[in-house]
Scaffold this motif. Structure first.
Motif, PDB file in Angstrom:
ATOM      1  N   ASP A   1       0.889  -1.173  -0.052  1.00 57.44           N
ATOM      2  CA  ASP A   1      -0.060  -0.043  -0.091  1.00 57.44           C
ATOM      3  C   ASP A   1       0.844   0.967   0.079  1.00 57.44           C
ATOM      4  OD1 ASP A   1      -2.171  -1.365  -0.059  1.00 57.44           O
ATOM      5  OD2 ASP A   1      -2.963  -0.881   1.948  1.00 57.44           O
ATOM      6  N   GLY A   2       0.840   2.152  -1.198  1.00 58.95           N
ATOM      7  CA  GLY A   2       1.784   3.200  -1.228  1.00 58.95           C
ATOM      8  C   GLY A   2       2.913   2.408  -1.662  1.00 58.95           C
ATOM      9  N   GLY A   3       3.474   3.064  -2.902  1.00 56.19           N
ATOM     10  CA  GLY A   3       4.445   2.627  -3.451  1.00 56.19           C
ATOM     11  C   GLY A   3       6.063   2.511  -2.597  1.00 56.19           C
ATOM     12  N   VAL A   4       6.942   1.559  -3.070  1.00 53.37           N
ATOM     13  CA  VAL A   4       8.213   1.756  -2.444  1.00 53.37           C
ATOM     14  C   VAL A   4       8.940   2.863  -3.084  1.00 53.37           C
ATOM     15  CG1 VAL A   4      10.673   0.489  -2.226  1.00 53.37           C
ATOM     16  CG2 VAL A   4       8.473  -0.807  -1.991  1.00 53.37           C
ATOM     17  N   THR A   5       9.004   2.979  -4.498  1.00 51.33           N
ATOM     18  CA  THR A   5       9.670   4.302  -5.095  1.00 51.33           C
ATOM     19  C   THR A   5       9.087   5.652  -4.452  1.00 51.33           C
ATOM     20  OG1 THR A   5       8.045   4.225  -6.930  1.00 51.33           O
ATOM     21  CG2 THR A   5      10.382   3.070  -6.886  1.00 51.33           C
ATOM     22  N   SER A   6       7.798   5.627  -4.217  1.00 47.14           N
ATOM     23  CA  SER A   6       7.059   6.965  -3.584  1.00 47.14           C
ATOM     24  C   SER A   6       7.230   7.102  -2.283  1.00 47.14           C
ATOM     25  CB  SER A   6       5.680   6.816  -4.427  1.00 47.14           C
ATOM     26  OG  SER A   6       4.939   5.895  -3.801  1.00 47.14           O
ATOM     27  N   LEU A   7       7.744   5.915  -1.482  1.00 51.36           N
ATOM     28  CA  LEU A   7       7.908   5.886   0.042  1.00 51.36           C
ATOM     29  C   LEU A   7       8.260   7.384   0.694  1.00 51.36           C
ATOM     30  CD1 LEU A   7       7.269   4.672   2.682  1.00 51.36           C
ATOM     31  CD2 LEU A   7       9.447   3.306   2.390  1.00 51.36           C
ATOM     32  N   PRO A   8       9.639   7.837  -0.116  1.00 53.28           N
ATOM     33  CA  PRO A   8       9.996   8.826   0.401  1.00 53.28           C
ATOM     34  C   PRO A   8       9.307  10.230   0.407  1.00 53.28           C
ATOM     35  CG  PRO A   8      11.353   8.447  -1.429  1.00 53.28           C
ATOM     36  CD  PRO A   8      10.473   7.179  -1.138  1.00 53.28           C
ATOM     37  N   ILE A   9       8.395  10.442  -0.609  1.00 45.73           N
ATOM     38  CA  ILE A   9       7.566  11.488  -0.820  1.00 45.73           C
ATOM     39  C   ILE A   9       6.342  11.238   0.190  1.00 45.73           C
ATOM     40  CG2 ILE A   9       5.914  12.542  -2.490  1.00 45.73           C
ATOM     41  CD1 ILE A   9       8.950  12.773  -3.355  1.00 45.73           C
ATOM     42  N   ASN A  10       6.055  10.125   0.380  1.00 45.83           N
ATOM     43  CA  ASN A  10       4.586   9.923   1.331  1.00 45.83           C
ATOM     44  C   ASN A  10       5.285  10.094   2.892  1.00 45.83           C
ATOM     45  OD1 ASN A  10       2.982   9.015  -0.366  1.00 45.83           O
ATOM     46  ND2 ASN A  10       3.529   7.081  -0.450  1.00 45.83           N
ATOM     47  N   ILE A  11       6.650   9.713   3.138  1.00 46.92           N
ATOM     48  CA  ILE A  11       7.196   9.935   4.364  1.00 46.92           C
ATOM     49  C   ILE A  11       7.265  11.459   4.779  1.00 46.92           C
ATOM     50  CG2 ILE A  11       9.400   9.862   5.491  1.00 46.92           C
ATOM     51  CD1 ILE A  11       9.606   6.940   5.030  1.00 46.92           C
ATOM     52  N   ILE A  12       7.915  12.341   3.522  1.00 45.00           N
ATOM     53  CA  ILE A  12       8.096  13.627   3.682  1.00 45.00           C
ATOM     54  C   ILE A  12       6.924  14.379   3.745  1.00 45.00           C
ATOM     55  CG2 ILE A  12       9.031  15.881   2.601  1.00 45.00           C
ATOM     56  CD1 ILE A  12      11.276  13.851   1.233  1.00 45.00           C
ATOM     57  N   ALA A  13       5.882  13.914   2.965  1.00 42.49           N
ATOM     58  CA  ALA A  13       4.532  14.755   3.057  1.00 42.49           C
ATOM     59  C   ALA A  13       3.887  14.148   4.347  1.00 42.49           C
ATOM     60  CB  ALA A  13       3.816  14.562   1.785  1.00 42.49           C
ATOM     61  N   MET A  14       3.501  13.129   4.483  1.00 43.59           N
ATOM     62  CA  MET A  14       2.555  12.650   5.630  1.00 43.59           C
ATOM     63  C   MET A  14       3.020  12.847   6.897  1.00 43.59           C
ATOM     64  SD  MET A  14      -0.104  10.101   4.103  1.00 43.59           S
ATOM     65  CE  MET A  14       0.630   9.239   2.984  1.00 43.59           C
TER      66      MET A  14
END
Lengths: 214, 138
Positions: free
Chosen positions: A98-111
């Motif tokens: 759920d939520g991508g591995v490549t997009s994980l850093p963006i999700n971490i920074i944002a959320m």
């Protein structure tokens, strides 16, 4: 709010990996997991995990969800909110897809980062004069600010990664994402604010002394 | 003869604008998407890529009222289905099609199992941290 795999270009996620690693390192240095607080932190992390699974369908063929990061940020400080939500997001990406591995850093920074720190500063700004409104504002900010970051990260993809005018990753530009991402989260922010107000109010009343005073 | 040639030419020219259609019962693949209900990813954009061609989509469209993307594969191999909504939700699904144009079985983890496994992992990690911190305190 999670960005899935394949939506973010390497030009975006590679620097974001570096930045999120620095932030996690900084958080690890600044957070002290005291023994008596660990069960509460575990419980709130689990709550955050569950909240992100509960989807609320909205008009237009999509759905939204709460995050729960403001709870941790207000009760245990912004770095604790950041590091615990980063853990939850990492588990979701690697174990559950759920939520991508490549997009994980963006999700971490944002959320996790902007979610936790916006909740912290919204609470600090208001809590001496309007303690209840401060909790609501913390929850609201923890949704609204990350949604702006996510909208921006998605909306710039056609500008930075296209081949002969065809977007290689997320295809919609800022004119679409700023409205499509932020508008539903204006409502979700109110739900997150209400949840933060209720749960923090309950915990402060029944478990006073366990939490830090911001 | 000249008149006959011109008539034949114009006849074929007219036929070229007659859009014909056939109806088949070919084996199709339907992929359903959902958050919580079957209708909550309806009318969202999708692109389907045939094996070995990730540049030009085999098909583009929008999911139907029941949040489904449907296509008829014409070659075996790994097909790629990309779905995305304007607010950043979406998924890339790989579909293995065999020589009979059938979808090979793909294991899907139920949502409840994902939630349980995630919760167990969270509590396990914090339990280990608790034991470690407590042993350091003593």
């Amino acid at each position: 709010m999670h960005i899935p795999d394949g939506f973010i270009s390497p030009q975006t996620y590679l620097p974001a990996f570096g930045l999120s690693a620095i932030l996690v390192y900084a958080a690890a240095k600044r957070t002290a997991f005291e023994v008596e607080r660990i069960p509460f932190i575990a419980g709130l992390s689990a709550l955050s995990f569950i909240l992100m699974f509960i989807t609320i369908p909205i008009l237009g063929g999509t759905s939204v969800h709460l995050i729960g990061v403001a709870l941790m940020s207000v009760l245990f400080g912004p770095w604790m909110g950041f590091i615990t939500l980063s853990l939850v997001l990492t588990l979701q990406a690697f174990l559950l897809g759920d939520g991508g591995v490549t997009s994980l850093p963006i999700n971490i920074i944002a959320m996790a980062f902007f979610g936790s720190f916006s909740a912290h500063y919204a609470y600090r700004l208001l809590h001496t004069r309007f303690p209840k409104s401060a909790l609501f504002a913390a929850g609201y900010a923890s949704i609204l600010i990350p949604s702006i970051i996510i909208a921006f990260a998605l909306g710039i993809q056609p500008l930075i990664a296209s081949d002969a005018g065809k977007p290689l990753y997320f295809p919609f530009g800022l004119d679409v994402t700023l409205v499509a991402v932020i508008a539903p989260n204006l409502l979700v922010g109110a739900l997150e604010g209400s949840l933060t107000l209720m749960i923090v109010g309950f915990l402060h009343k029944h478990f006073k002394g366990l939490f830090i005073e911001n | 003869m000249k008149t006959l040639f011109l008539l034949t030419f114009f006849l074929f020219n007219l036929l070229a604008h007659d859009l014909s259609h056939t109806i088949s019962h070919a084996k199709s693949v339907a992929v359903s998407f959902s958050f919580a209900t079957n209708e909550d990813f309806a009318y969202q954009s999708y692109e389907i890529y045939a094996p070995g061609n990730e540049q030009i989509p085999f098909s583009v469209g929008r999911t139907d009222a029941l949040s489904r993307a449907v296509f008829i594969p014409n070659q075996k191999g790994e097909w790629l289905l990309k779905v995305f909504s304007e607010e950043g939700h979406g998924k890339i699904v790989k579909l293995d099609i065999d020589e009979d144009m059938r979808l090979t079985t793909q294991m899907q983890i139920p949502k409840w199992l994902k939630i349980y496994s995630g919760l167990i992992t969270i509590f396990l990690l914090f339990a280990l941290l608790f034991i470690y911190k407590q042993s350091k305190q003593q």
